[in-house]
Design a protein around this motif. Structure first.
Motif, mmCIF file in Angstrom:
data_model
loop_
_atom_site.group_PDB
_atom_site.id
_atom_site.type_symbol
_atom_site.label_atom_id
_atom_site.label_comp_id
_atom_site.label_asym_id
_atom_site.label_seq_id
_atom_site.Cartn_x
_atom_site.Cartn_y
_atom_site.Cartn_z
ATOM 1 N N GLY A 353 0.813 -1.443 0.128
ATOM 2 C CA GLY A 353 0.317 -0.081 -0.228
ATOM 3 C C GLY A 353 0.936 1.038 0.008
ATOM 4 N N ALA A 354 -0.364 2.392 0.539
ATOM 5 C CA ALA A 354 1.037 3.584 -0.012
ATOM 6 C C ALA A 354 0.819 4.559 1.277
ATOM 7 C CB ALA A 354 -0.092 4.723 -0.763
ATOM 8 N N GLY A 355 0.848 4.209 2.546
ATOM 9 C CA GLY A 355 0.546 4.717 3.547
ATOM 10 C C GLY A 355 1.719 3.300 4.760
ATOM 11 N N PRO A 356 1.769 3.921 5.982
ATOM 12 C CA PRO A 356 2.450 2.465 6.555
ATOM 13 C C PRO A 356 1.177 1.841 7.557
ATOM 14 C CG PRO A 356 2.959 4.545 7.202
ATOM 15 C CD PRO A 356 1.970 4.854 6.189
ATOM 16 N N GLY A 357 1.001 0.562 7.368
ATOM 17 C CA GLY A 357 0.028 -0.597 7.323
ATOM 18 C C GLY A 357 -1.318 -0.457 7.078
ATOM 19 N N ASN A 358 -1.342 0.947 5.711
ATOM 20 C CA ASN A 358 -2.613 0.125 5.201
ATOM 21 C C ASN A 358 -2.465 0.200 3.585
ATOM 22 O OD1 ASN A 358 -4.751 1.447 3.910
ATOM 23 N ND2 ASN A 358 -4.196 3.672 3.789
ATOM 24 N N TYR A 359 -3.097 -0.888 3.604
ATOM 25 C CA TYR A 359 -2.436 -2.170 2.532
ATOM 26 C C TYR A 359 -3.705 -2.250 1.234
ATOM 27 C CZ TYR A 359 1.221 -3.384 5.733
ATOM 28 O OH TYR A 359 2.303 -3.196 6.443
ATOM 29 N N TYR A 385 4.752 0.513 0.839
ATOM 30 C CA TYR A 385 5.072 -0.268 1.905
ATOM 31 C C TYR A 385 4.601 -1.729 2.013
ATOM 32 C CZ TYR A 385 5.328 4.724 4.119
ATOM 33 O OH TYR A 385 6.042 5.525 3.991
ATOM 34 N N PHE A 386 5.383 -2.134 2.794
ATOM 35 C CA PHE A 386 5.400 -3.967 2.342
ATOM 36 C C PHE A 386 5.263 -4.654 3.787
ATOM 37 C CE2 PHE A 386 5.983 -8.011 0.046
ATOM 38 C CZ PHE A 386 5.264 -8.228 -0.264
ATOM 39 N N ALA A 387 4.815 -5.242 3.550
ATOM 40 C CA ALA A 387 4.527 -6.804 4.992
ATOM 41 C C ALA A 387 3.846 -7.980 3.702
ATOM 42 C CB ALA A 387 3.570 -6.337 5.859
ATOM 43 N N VAL A 388 4.556 -9.163 5.120
ATOM 44 C CA VAL A 388 3.813 -10.775 4.266
ATOM 45 C C VAL A 388 3.723 -11.097 4.725
ATOM 46 C CG1 VAL A 388 5.356 -12.311 3.450
ATOM 47 C CG2 VAL A 388 6.521 -10.885 2.282
ATOM 48 N N ASN A 399 0.878 -9.824 10.048
ATOM 49 C CA ASN A 399 2.249 -9.402 9.277
ATOM 50 C C ASN A 399 4.018 -9.798 9.410
ATOM 51 O OD1 ASN A 399 0.638 -9.315 7.278
ATOM 52 N ND2 ASN A 399 -0.188 -7.408 7.916
ATOM 53 N N SER A 400 4.633 -9.788 9.220
ATOM 54 C CA SER A 400 5.858 -9.409 9.067
ATOM 55 C C SER A 400 6.162 -8.110 9.512
ATOM 56 C CB SER A 400 6.453 -10.254 8.103
ATOM 57 O OG SER A 400 6.377 -8.972 6.416
ATOM 58 N N ASN A 401 7.690 -8.220 9.797
ATOM 59 C CA ASN A 401 7.624 -5.691 9.564
ATOM 60 C C ASN A 401 7.878 -5.633 8.722
ATOM 61 O OD1 ASN A 401 10.394 -8.046 9.046
ATOM 62 N ND2 ASN A 401 10.796 -6.013 8.519
ATOM 63 N N GLU A 402 7.549 -4.516 8.834
ATOM 64 C CA GLU A 402 7.031 -3.980 7.132
ATOM 65 C C GLU A 402 8.467 -2.950 6.833
ATOM 66 O OE1 GLU A 402 3.585 -0.840 6.808
ATOM 67 O OE2 GLU A 402 4.804 -0.061 7.286
#
Length: 894
Positions: A353-359, A385-388, A399-402
């Protein structure tokens, strides 16, 4: 899961862990030296507090504030009398802190004794943290009647204590009972009763914060310092068995484990004593959900910040651990994302997504633990911003760390430059923050006149400083790890070690990207300041790199300034501003014009491979290293003095058009004898020493007899300074032509000839009319024939036929023949069109189509009626006859 269910789940979790962990506690106990002030809010017994602009209440022996009045700062106030320099901390717990919310602690004087801070008069200095995660020092400016704040410090999500330390020459921000690098400078005298008021503050509607354990004591109180945060917190899962462990911390007397159902939001604590492992624990009957865990270390002086966070997900079927150590690497437009495997996982899913934690979207990753390398050239510019997350049978992890990365101009940027306003004398300062690991590098550079300058780069997290002194344009030194090196001659063993450390350590990216970024973005900067900041990277390239051209290109491609391109354009603001740092295929050793403080001795050998030669040009040839617009004044094809035009031209396969056209860029650029001489001098150096070699660079730029200084002697230093950025004077123009990769199929513009030949059939039908009646008919269809033609779109085609079509009167009537080879004749069906058809007309009916593989026709040609007399013994004396010739074939392209 509701909040009530979440609390219940964690309570159950605590029941599982109690037999292993000893007893849970609701809040951290504090054993710091709190002789100046201490409040644990156990009945507000120690001090008398007043408050306003919010709902303040005691909750579990903590002071809670919520329902803050809109537009107001809520504060709880108490008397505070430190008798000497002091440290002051308060534990904080955030149930809710919106983006604009903030909380902090603020000791100050409400009388007329003030502090002189950064040439300002402040009534005191406090600490504050905003919902963005950034922390500041703040104070009320009593002269300007406004709040004055420091630059920001990224505090992170795991903040459990905030405070300040007052000393005789600095006031320091404290996070988690440890001093940070953020300070206010001044000269302070801590007279008794100077600081007499203490505020706990919060702001923004929706903020919900609890305060506990307000502690102030002497600055240099005896006792050990608070321990560091535990490292390497990790866990293993096997069926329903959970084990958690972490590394021991020097100086720690015990550990506390915090647990919750949201990342960073821990609602229960367990005092672990001095153990560093829990389990194996049976969690088979733990309620379904995702659990987040972190650990702190403590001793008599306080507690550390949180360790890294781990999480695991419990379902009715299985446990799935969250992926960890999410990280990425990049080069140009390619990114590779990796993570460590998660226990119990049968697959992974990425969230972006385009914001922290906002996927806003997700991608299925299968069983892989790596994504890429993949190109980002198609991704719109912006921060991502990306998480797995991991999943298993009937379960999904947290989720993993971002991670975050920024795309601009179709490539990945390494970091973000924050520039302070350039000083009147040309000095430059600011910060460079890397995106991949969120490190902050502070830098400054100041000119000293007559080509002198000083510079430094400081890494916040380590406080290690790299210093540069430029004593003249051709002489300078850097100091790193206690060694001072001037870049002349070979290095000693200890100097080699220092350069290797500089090239591989935390500063390795900063020493390259800071000068590259400020080169095109800082306005009003003195060139000597840029040259001083650039010298450490030049040292690394000289002594620690053989393939310098590749090394420099790989670094520059992740800068926001478009080095190694036709246009020296800043992709962030669109301005065509040539950089102070000169860098191109022809000059891959970065330098500032007129400054080259390293000699040519002692450099590593190598870097002698020429760059790939671009497509041809009809102007002056390309340089050996692929530089463009050779002989033009300024950078490659400098936009300041080159006028662009476009022209489409047909592509050929030798002699004939292919039916495709391609775009050419025509550049008409300003030139001068001095610019042409300078580029020819460069060409000689590059042919002698090779692209990217230190020998070529020293030949071009050294201040004794290099090309730069010779051009200045021969044509005037002022002119050379103007020419380097594309300015005049000029004496003529040069025209250049560059082919692009943009092509289009256009048969009208580029008609192409396609040749076909092969076999098919031909036939004939004839009708004879005598005395206005049909005298007789005959036909013969499907006779063998061969065909050959060349098709050019937009032009008429001729088809050569090899066949014998004929007819005659015989004793019992008429006879037609289409079965014997031997006669060649031509049919002319019409015009070949671009879309692969032939427009038939006149005596022809039927159809023809063609492509690059074959030509296919089914045509009937009408001949007649013709008039004949006395032609045969068996026919009428006076008659008319009409013949229809037919052709049917599909013949391949030759």
């Amino acid at each position: 899961m509701s909040r009530a269910a979440a609390l219940k789940a964690v309570l159950i979790f605590s029941l599982i862990m109690v037999p292993v962990m000893m007893n849970p506690v609701e809040a951290a106990s504090v054993t710091d030296s709190c002789t100046y002030f201490f409040e644990d809010f156990s009945g507000l017994s120690a001090n008398s507090w007043t408050w306003s602009n919010g709902s303040w209440s005691l909750q579990g022996e903590m002071l809670n504030v919520d329902q803050i009045t809109s537009g107001k700062m809520a504060h709880a106030e108490a008397a505070f009398y430190p008798y000497d320099f002091f440290t002051l901390d308060v534990d904080v717990y955030r149930d809710l802190l919106p983006q604009g919310g903030a909380y902090g602690i603020y000791p100050f004087t409400n009388g007329d004794a003030y502090l002189g801070v950064d040439q300002r008069t402040l009534d005191g200095v406090g600490a504050i943290i905003f919902g963005s995660g950034n922390a500041y020092l703040i104070g009320w400016d009593v002269v300007n009647k406004a709040w004055y704040q420091s630059e920001k410090l990224a505090a992170g999500a795991n903040v459990n204590s905030i405070g300040v330390a007052y000393s005789e020459n600095a006031i320091t921000l404290r996070i988690n009972r440890q001093d940070t690098s953020l300070k206010f400078q001044g000269n302070f005298a801590m007279a008794p009763l100077l600081i007499n008021t203490l505020w706990l503050t919060a702001q923004e509607s929706g903020t919900d914060v609890r305060f506990d354990n307000v502690c102030a004591g002497p600055l240099n109180a005896a006792g050990p310092s608070a321990p560091q945060a535990p490292q390497n917190l990790h866990h293993t899962l096997s069926e329903n068995s959970l084990t958690i462990s972490w590394n021991a911390v020097t100086g720690a007397t015990g550990y506390r484990l915090s647990a919750g159902l949201q990342t960073g939001n821990y609602i229960y604590e367990f005092d672990m004593g001095n153990i560093t492992q829990i389990g194996p624990i049976d969690v088979s009957w733990l309620p379904a959900g995702t659990y987040y865990i972190a650990v702190q270390a403590y001793n008599s002086s306080g507690e550390s910040g949180y360790s890294n966070e781990i999480s695991f997900t419990k379902s009715a079927a299985s446990l799935v651990s969250s992926p960890s150590n999410l990280r990425y690497s990049y080069q140009g437009d390619a990114i590779t994302i990796l993570w460590d495997a998660a226990a119990g996982a049968s697959g992974y899913r990425g969230y972006f997504g385009a914001g922290p934690g906002n996927y806003a979207g997700s991608i299925e990753l299968g069983t892989n633990t790596q994504l890429g390398p993949m190109s980002v050239s198609w991704i719109p510019a912006g921060m991502y911003y990306f998480a797995v997350g991991a999943y298993g049978p009937g379960a999904e992890s947290g989720n993993s760390n971002e991670i975050r990365f920024k795309v601009a101009g179709g490539r990945i940027l390494a970091g973000e430059l924050e520039l302070d306003p350039t000083g009147s004398s040309g000095e430059v300062s600011g910060r460079y923050i890397t995106f991949s690991d969120n490190r902050t590098f502070r830098f400054n550079a100041a000119p000293g006149g007559n080509g002198k300058a000083t510079a430094s780069i400081l890494l916040d997290s380590s406080q290690k400083q790299l210093s540069v002194s430029l004593s003249e344009p051709g002489k300078g030194s850097i100091t790193w790890n206690g060694l001072t090196m001037d870049g002349n001659g070979s290095l000693s063993a200890s100097e080699k070690s220092a350069i290797t450390d500089l090239a591989s350590g935390e500063l390795s990216k900063a020493i390259a990207l800071i000068p590259l970024e400020i080169g095109c973005r800082a306005t009003g900067m003195d060139p000597s300041a840029a040259a001083a900041l650039l010298m450490p990277w030049q040292m690394v390239l000289k002594y620690n790199s053989t393939d310098r051209l590749t090394a420099v290109q790989n670094t520059a491609v992740n800068s926001s300034c478009r080095y190694f391109t036709d246009l020296a354009t800043n992709s962030l603001n669109g301005l065509e501003v040539p950089s102070l740092v000169i860098l191109s295929n022809e000059t891959p050793i970065p330098h500032v014009y007129g400054y080259f403080p390293l000699d040519g001795e002692g450099a590593l050998e190598g870097s002698a491979t020429s760059a790939a030669t671009p497509e041809p040009t009809n102007g002056r040839e390309f340089g050996t290293c692929g530089s463009r617009c050779r002989g033009t004044c300024g950078p490659d094809c400098a936009p300041a003095n080159c006028v662009d035009a476009e022209e489409w031209r047909c592509l050929t396969d030798g002699e004939n058009n292919t039916g495709e056209k391609t775009k050419w860029i025509i550049k008409t650029c300003k030139t001068h004898e001095g610019c042409r001489w300078h580029d020819d001098c460069f060409e000689s150096c590059l042919k002698t020493y090779g692209c990217g070699s230190w020998g070529a660079s020293n030949c071009m730029h050294n201040l004794a007899n290099g090309c730069d200084v010779q051009a200045a002697w021969s044509f005037g230093a002022g002119n050379c300074w103007s020419w380097k950025s594309g300015g005049g004077p000029f004496d003529s123009d040069i025209r250049y032509e560059f082919i692009t990769e943009e092509t289009e199929t256009d048969f009208d513009f580029c008609p192409t000839a396609l040749t076909y030949s092969g076999s098919g059939t031909a036939g004939i039908s004839v009708e004879v009319i005598a005395e206005n009646k049909v005298y007789g008919t005959c036909s013969d269809q499907g006779g063998p024939a061969t065909f050959w033609t060349t098709v050019t779109p937009g032009k008429a085609i001729d088809i050569l036929v090899n066949n014998k079509l004929g007819w005659e009167f015989v004793g019992d009537g008429m006879k037609c023949s289409a079965s014997t080879y031997g006669t060649q004749y031509i049919i002319e069906p019409g015009i070949a069109k671009e879309e692969g058809t032939v427009e038939l007309g006149g005596a022809y009916v039927g159809s023809c189509i063609y492509n690059k593989e074959y030509l296919s026709c089914n045509i009937t040609e009408t001949l007649g009626p013709h008039h004949s007399e006395g032609w045969s013994l068996f026919g009428p004396n006076d008659y008319y006859w009409t013949s229809w010739w037919s052709y049917n074939f599909t013949i391949p392209r030759q």
